[in-house]
Design an enzyme around this catalytic site. Structure first.
Site, mmCIF file in Angstrom:
data_model
loop_
_atom_site.group_PDB
_atom_site.id
_atom_site.type_symbol
_atom_site.label_atom_id
_atom_site.label_comp_id
_atom_site.label_asym_id
_atom_site.label_seq_id
_atom_site.Cartn_x
_atom_site.Cartn_y
_atom_site.Cartn_z
ATOM 1 N N ASN A 238 -11.311 16.648 -0.014
ATOM 2 C CA ASN A 238 -12.143 15.482 -0.270
ATOM 3 C C ASN A 238 -13.596 15.843 -0.003
ATOM 4 O OD1 ASN A 238 -13.211 12.946 -0.583
ATOM 5 N ND2 ASN A 238 -12.228 12.032 1.178
ATOM 6 N N THR A 239 -14.487 15.364 -0.818
ATOM 7 C CA THR A 239 -15.903 15.571 -0.567
ATOM 8 C C THR A 239 -16.484 14.283 -0.009
ATOM 9 O OG1 THR A 239 -18.051 16.098 -1.552
ATOM 10 C CG2 THR A 239 -16.428 15.093 -3.019
ATOM 11 N N HIS A 240 -17.265 14.426 1.059
ATOM 12 C CA HIS A 240 -17.838 13.258 1.746
ATOM 13 C C HIS A 240 -19.351 13.445 1.833
ATOM 14 C CE1 HIS A 240 -18.197 9.882 4.416
ATOM 15 N NE2 HIS A 240 -18.703 10.626 5.369
ATOM 16 N N GLY B 16 -6.407 10.896 8.786
ATOM 17 C CA GLY B 16 -7.531 10.120 9.314
ATOM 18 C C GLY B 16 -8.550 9.773 8.232
ATOM 19 N N ASP C 105 -11.853 10.820 6.883
ATOM 20 C CA ASP C 105 -12.866 11.896 6.862
ATOM 21 C C ASP C 105 -12.796 12.771 8.111
ATOM 22 O OD1 ASP C 105 -15.066 9.411 5.437
ATOM 23 O OD2 ASP C 105 -13.753 10.843 4.408
ATOM 24 N N ASP D 158 -6.559 14.827 5.856
ATOM 25 C CA ASP D 158 -5.436 14.554 6.767
ATOM 26 C C ASP D 158 -5.281 13.036 6.834
ATOM 27 O OD1 ASP D 158 -7.301 15.252 9.869
ATOM 28 O OD2 ASP D 158 -7.389 13.565 8.471
ATOM 29 N N ARG E 9 0.839 -1.200 0.000
ATOM 30 C CA ARG E 9 0.000 0.000 0.000
ATOM 31 C C ARG E 9 0.874 1.250 0.000
ATOM 32 N NH1 ARG E 9 -5.577 0.625 0.665
ATOM 33 N NH2 ARG E 9 -5.966 2.849 0.445
HETATM 34 C C1 GRF Z 1 -19.922 11.004 -3.939
HETATM 35 O O1 GRF Z 1 -21.098 11.206 -3.179
HETATM 36 C C2 GRF Z 1 -18.731 10.962 -3.023
HETATM 37 O O2 GRF Z 1 -18.802 11.856 -1.950
HETATM 38 C C3 GRF Z 1 -18.835 9.555 -2.513
HETATM 39 O O3 GRF Z 1 -19.229 8.765 -3.619
HETATM 40 C C4 GRF Z 1 -19.883 9.626 -4.553
HETATM 41 C C5 GRF Z 1 -19.083 9.609 -5.825
HETATM 42 O O4 GRF Z 1 -19.904 10.106 -6.838
HETATM 43 N N1 GRF Z 1 -17.565 9.092 -1.984
HETATM 44 P P1 GRF Z 1 -19.265 10.488 -8.278
HETATM 45 O O5 GRF Z 1 -18.235 9.428 -8.616
HETATM 46 O O6 GRF Z 1 -18.658 11.854 -8.139
HETATM 47 O O7 GRF Z 1 -20.462 10.476 -9.180
#
Ligand code: GRF
Length: 200
Positions: free
Chosen positions: A106-108, A142, A144, A140, A64
């Site tokens: 990152n978007t969560h 961790g 999320d 970071d 990894r």
């Molecule tokens: C998004 O909601 C992201 O936050 C989550 O999975 C989804 C990915 O959607 N981890 P996409 O690949 O951007 O359509």
């Protein structure tokens, strides 16, 4: 600003960024799209937009850590100002963060710190919250746990299943992502302790 976007799936968040970057006033350009697997719609979206792509698969490396270092090298080749993890389903580690920590977001699909990890919408639904949403944070080491730059609230409907809820979240998520990345590109951002602050 030069963006490298990392994806693992359908790439709807990526598509929203690609569309926004078409306007020179937005202030950012997607210079490359990377993925941890082949054959995903996210890579096809990049190719349709004429954006260079690369794939860095964990299975191609002995460990990894080697994958993480190789990913960092691939990203570095495009000299990004900002790295955006948009539906990227791998955790980046020490080598990557040594190079891009502090400028990787990152978007969560949940309101951090609630419901971290791979199943935010499912966990929110099972918990029975009435409001969930999405979070953009500075990555970071961790899971999320990074400093939050933006959040958007999304209602949970009684008839929701996981897919319906996640789709509703994704509508808010791509708006949050485009607006926040645009501000970061044009105005910068800073972190003060646990607070993420947009604008110079
Ligand atoms: C998004 O909601 C992201 O936050 C989550 O999975 C989804 C990915 O959607 N981890 P996409 O690949 O951007 O359509």
């Amino acid at each position: 600003a030069r963006l490298v976007v990392l994806v693992s799936g359908s790439g709807t968040n990526l598509q929203a960024l690609l569309d926004a970057c078409a306007d020179p006033a937005y202030g950012a350009t997607v210079v490359a799209v990377g993925a941890d697997r082949e054959g995903i719609e996210g890579l096809a979206r990049a190719e349709r937009a004429g954006v260079p792509t690369f794939v860095t698969r964990v299975g191609d490396f002995g460990s990894r850590e080697e994958w993480d270092a190789a990913l960092a090298e691939q990203v570095a080749a495009y000299e990004p100002d900002l790295v955006v993890l948009a539906g990227f389903m791998k955790l980046v580690g020490g080598a990557f963060l040594a190079s891009f920590g502090g400028r990787t977001v990152n978007t969560h699909p949940a309101l951090s710190p609630s419901f971290p990890g791979m199943h935010g919408p499912r966990d929110a639904l099972e918990y029975g919250v009435k409001v969930t949403g999405c979070t953009l944070f500075v990555v970071d080491e961790g899971v999320d746990t990074g400093v939050i730059l933006a959040q958007s609230a999304v209602p949970v409907e009684d008839a929701d299943d996981v897919d319906a809820l996640h789709e509703r979240i994704k509508v808010a998520e791509r708006t949050m992502l485009v607006e926040t990345v645009g501000r970061m590109a044009r105005e910068g951002f800073r972190v003060e302790g646990r607070r993420g602050i947009l604008g110079a």
